[in-house]
Design an enzyme around this catalytic site. Structure first.
Site, PDB file in Angstrom:
ATOM      1  N   LYS A 204      -5.706  -2.613  -9.736  1.00 32.07           N
ATOM      2  CA  LYS A 204      -5.288  -1.555  -8.822  1.00 32.07           C
ATOM      3  C   LYS A 204      -4.627  -2.198  -7.614  1.00 32.07           C
ATOM      4  O   LYS A 204      -5.199  -3.079  -6.968  1.00 32.07           O
ATOM      5  CB  LYS A 204      -6.504  -0.737  -8.392  1.00 32.07           C
ATOM      6  CG  LYS A 204      -6.165   0.302  -7.331  1.00 32.07           C
ATOM      7  CD  LYS A 204      -7.315   1.244  -7.084  1.00 32.07           C
ATOM      8  CE  LYS A 204      -6.975   2.212  -5.968  1.00 32.07           C
ATOM      9  NZ  LYS A 204      -8.095   3.133  -5.704  1.00 32.07           N
ATOM     10  N   ARG A 214      -4.403  10.813  -0.604  1.00 30.06           N
ATOM     11  CA  ARG A 214      -5.270  10.663   0.571  1.00 30.06           C
ATOM     12  C   ARG A 214      -5.321  11.954   1.374  1.00 30.06           C
ATOM     13  O   ARG A 214      -6.337  12.265   1.999  1.00 30.06           O
ATOM     14  CB  ARG A 214      -4.826   9.463   1.408  1.00 30.06           C
ATOM     15  CG  ARG A 214      -5.120   8.150   0.659  1.00 30.06           C
ATOM     16  CD  ARG A 214      -4.683   6.899   1.398  1.00 30.06           C
ATOM     17  NE  ARG A 214      -4.858   5.733   0.531  1.00 30.06           N
ATOM     18  CZ  ARG A 214      -4.352   4.531   0.789  1.00 30.06           C
ATOM     19  NH1 ARG A 214      -3.643   4.329   1.888  1.00 30.06           N
ATOM     20  NH2 ARG A 214      -4.563   3.532  -0.054  1.00 30.06           N
ATOM     21  N   LYS A 227      -5.697  -1.441   2.720  1.00 30.94           N
ATOM     22  CA  LYS A 227      -6.695  -1.839   1.726  1.00 30.94           C
ATOM     23  C   LYS A 227      -6.342  -3.167   1.061  1.00 30.94           C
ATOM     24  O   LYS A 227      -6.783  -3.466  -0.039  1.00 30.94           O
ATOM     25  CB  LYS A 227      -6.838  -0.714   0.680  1.00 30.94           C
ATOM     26  CG  LYS A 227      -7.270   0.627   1.284  1.00 30.94           C
ATOM     27  CD  LYS A 227      -7.644   1.659   0.218  1.00 30.94           C
ATOM     28  CE  LYS A 227      -8.138   2.956   0.873  1.00 30.94           C
ATOM     29  NZ  LYS A 227      -8.619   3.941  -0.130  1.00 30.94           N
ATOM     30  N   GLU A 243      -8.204 -10.240 -13.410  1.00 31.64           N
ATOM     31  CA  GLU A 243      -9.055  -9.095 -13.023  1.00 31.64           C
ATOM     32  C   GLU A 243      -9.544  -8.338 -14.265  1.00 31.64           C
ATOM     33  O   GLU A 243     -10.713  -7.971 -14.373  1.00 31.64           O
ATOM     34  CB  GLU A 243      -8.267  -8.125 -12.131  1.00 31.64           C
ATOM     35  CG  GLU A 243      -8.154  -8.543 -10.671  1.00 31.64           C
ATOM     36  CD  GLU A 243      -9.416  -8.224  -9.883  1.00 31.64           C
ATOM     37  OE1 GLU A 243     -10.421  -7.773 -10.477  1.00 31.64           O
ATOM     38  OE2 GLU A 243      -9.402  -8.420  -8.659  1.00 31.64           O
ATOM     39  N   LYS A 258      -2.880   0.615 -12.067  1.00 27.81           N
ATOM     40  CA  LYS A 258      -2.556   1.677 -11.120  1.00 27.81           C
ATOM     41  C   LYS A 258      -1.824   1.110  -9.916  1.00 27.81           C
ATOM     42  O   LYS A 258      -2.265   0.086  -9.412  1.00 27.81           O
ATOM     43  CB  LYS A 258      -3.870   2.325 -10.688  1.00 27.81           C
ATOM     44  CG  LYS A 258      -3.728   3.366  -9.624  1.00 27.81           C
ATOM     45  CD  LYS A 258      -5.081   3.889  -9.279  1.00 27.81           C
ATOM     46  CE  LYS A 258      -4.934   4.826  -8.116  1.00 27.81           C
ATOM     47  NZ  LYS A 258      -6.208   5.173  -7.553  1.00 27.81           N
ATOM     48  N   SER A 284      -0.335   9.954  -7.233  1.00 28.53           N
ATOM     49  CA  SER A 284       0.111  11.128  -6.469  1.00 28.53           C
ATOM     50  C   SER A 284       1.539  10.974  -5.942  1.00 28.53           C
ATOM     51  O   SER A 284       2.333  11.921  -6.009  1.00 28.53           O
ATOM     52  CB  SER A 284      -0.858  11.397  -5.322  1.00 28.53           C
ATOM     53  OG  SER A 284      -0.980  10.256  -4.481  1.00 28.53           O
TER      54      SER A 284
HETATM   55  C1  PBG Z   1      -9.767   5.890  -4.169  1.00 23.28           C
HETATM   56  C2  PBG Z   1      -8.642   6.260  -5.035  1.00 23.28           C
HETATM   57  C3  PBG Z   1      -7.297   6.334  -4.671  1.00 23.28           C
HETATM   58  C4  PBG Z   1      -6.625   6.861  -5.751  1.00 23.28           C
HETATM   59  C5  PBG Z   1      -7.565   7.049  -6.772  1.00 23.28           C
HETATM   60  N1  PBG Z   1      -8.814   6.660  -6.323  1.00 23.28           N
HETATM   61  C6  PBG Z   1      -6.614   6.085  -3.382  1.00 23.28           C
HETATM   62  C7  PBG Z   1      -6.772   4.791  -2.711  1.00 23.28           C
HETATM   63  O1  PBG Z   1      -7.175   3.789  -3.281  1.00 23.28           O
HETATM   64  O2  PBG Z   1      -6.484   4.764  -1.517  1.00 23.28           O
HETATM   65  C8  PBG Z   1      -5.165   7.169  -5.747  1.00 23.28           C
HETATM   66  C9  PBG Z   1      -4.717   8.164  -6.743  1.00 23.28           C
HETATM   67  C10 PBG Z   1      -3.401   8.772  -6.452  1.00 23.28           C
HETATM   68  O3  PBG Z   1      -2.659   8.404  -5.527  1.00 23.28           O
HETATM   69  O4  PBG Z   1      -3.073   9.693  -7.198  1.00 23.28           O
HETATM   70  N2  PBG Z   1     -10.421   4.742  -4.381  1.00 23.28           N
END
Ligand code: PBG
Length: 334
Positions: A204, A214, A227, A243, A258, A284
């Site tokens: 990720k 968010r 992050k 990973e 992701k 998203s």
């Molecule tokens: C949280 C999480 C995130 C997403 C899925 N789980 C956001 C982040 O890591 O800040 C993002 C999913 C999306 O943007 O559709 N841990």
């Protein structure tokens, strides 16, 4: 090159011959997209009868728990195998340590129960991460400006356990702490949840494409800093393989990459190297771009969506998490 040691030559070979009609194109298609390849993420909100708009995500809403059975029934009718749940946590339930995540009966647990009671044959996947629950918006415990790894893992384990107790089929750690998959697996096994699967967000990335999410879970305003000390650097793919290898070693049943489209090379490498069920999250921001361009009439949303999903399948995905799962299933059924 070896795959092409023997290759036809124009004019005896004409690649266009196999593109000449729809039946032929279908017959020789190398990959297919079906509703069974899709996971539909759903946002859950407090309240009754709620269906709340999310900025940038036309067609996607936060739903209150009472509306989830209807959504799950829609998924079933469309042939979508599973939903993935994300909570919008009210401010009063947020804290520095995110302890609401570990409370039996919290919003997400009620959501899991509501869906499994109404639609037992729909898979319920739940995110394991603290960001919807923390006042600082991070996925783990923040202390002195740093995210504490092992302390965070302890809380994440308790979060996964309450989700499993509520009936989750799959827990999906998205926090990127080191060692969390192994800790969650052994805690699940130690409490009789040997049948609950772990879908690891193994690779990720620290991405700009999570913006609308968010907003959807209410963590954007809260988030302090970025992050990058736990999510991966977009420059890296060797690291993604390490990973993924570590997560498989710790007991991940399925792995995820992701975001989606900017990381299809990573999907292909992961699938080739490990052969495990491999998923991508069409996140998203990716959905927002498609939707916005479609709404403007700049692209054909339906066609672009199917092309995107074909890309995921071609890259080696066994399935795709996408906010457009319902749209895609409807288009495919038409
Ligand atoms: C949280 C999480 C995130 C997403 C899925 N789980 C956001 C982040 O890591 O800040 C993002 C999913 C999306 O943007 O559709 N841990």
């Amino acid at each position: 090159m070896s795959a092409f040691a023997v290759i036809g030559r124009y004019p005896t070979t004409r690649p266009r011959r196999l593109r000449a009609s729809p039946w032929l194109r279908r017959l020789v298609a190398e990959s297919t997209v079906t509703p069974a390849d899709l996971v539909w993420p759903l946002f859950v909100a407090e309240g009754q009868g709620e269906q709340q708009e999310i900025p940038g995500m036309g067609g996607v809403h936060r739903l209150s728990v009472d509306r989830l059975p209807a959504a799950a029934a829609e998924a079933r009718a469309l042939g979508i195998p599973a939903v993935a749940l994300f909570p919008h946590v009210a401010g009063e339930f947020k804290s520095a340590d995110g302890r609401e995540a570990t409370r039996p009966g919290n919003l997400i647990c009620r959501a899991i129960e509501a869906i499994k009671a109404a639609e037992p044959d729909i898979g319920v996947i739940v995110d394991v991460a603290l960001d919807p629950y923390t006042t600082h918006g991070h996925d783990g415990i923040l202390h002195g400006g740093a995210i504490l790894n092992d302390q965070s893992v302890e809380v994440l384990v308790r979060q996964a356990l309450v989700q499993a107790d509520a009936g989750a089929d799959v827990v999906a750690p998205s926090d990127m702490m080191d060692g969390r998959v192994g800790a969650i697996r052994s805690a699940l096994d130690g409490s009789g949840h040997t049948g609950v699967s772990v879908l690891s967000y193994a690779a990720k990335y620290a991405s700009a494409f999570y913006g609308p999410f968010r907003d959807a879970v209410g963590s954007r305003a809260a988030l302090q800093g970025d992050k990058k000390t736990y999510q991966m650097n977009p420059a890296n793919s060797e690291e993604a393989l390490r990973e993924v290898a570590m997560d498989i070693d710790e007991g991940a049943d399925m792995v995820m990459v992701k975001p989606g489209l900017p990381y299809l090379d990573v999907v292909r490498r992961v699938k080739d190297a490990f052969g495990l069920p491999t998923f991508a999250y069409h996140v998203s921001g990716e959905y927002a771009m498609l939707r916005a361009a479609g709404d403007q009439g700049w692209i054909d949303f339906d066609k672009a969506l199917l092309e995107v999903l074909a890309g995921f399948k071609r890259a080696g995905c066994d399935g795709v998490l996408t906010y457009a799962a319902r749209d895609a299933a409807r288009i495919l059924a038409a």
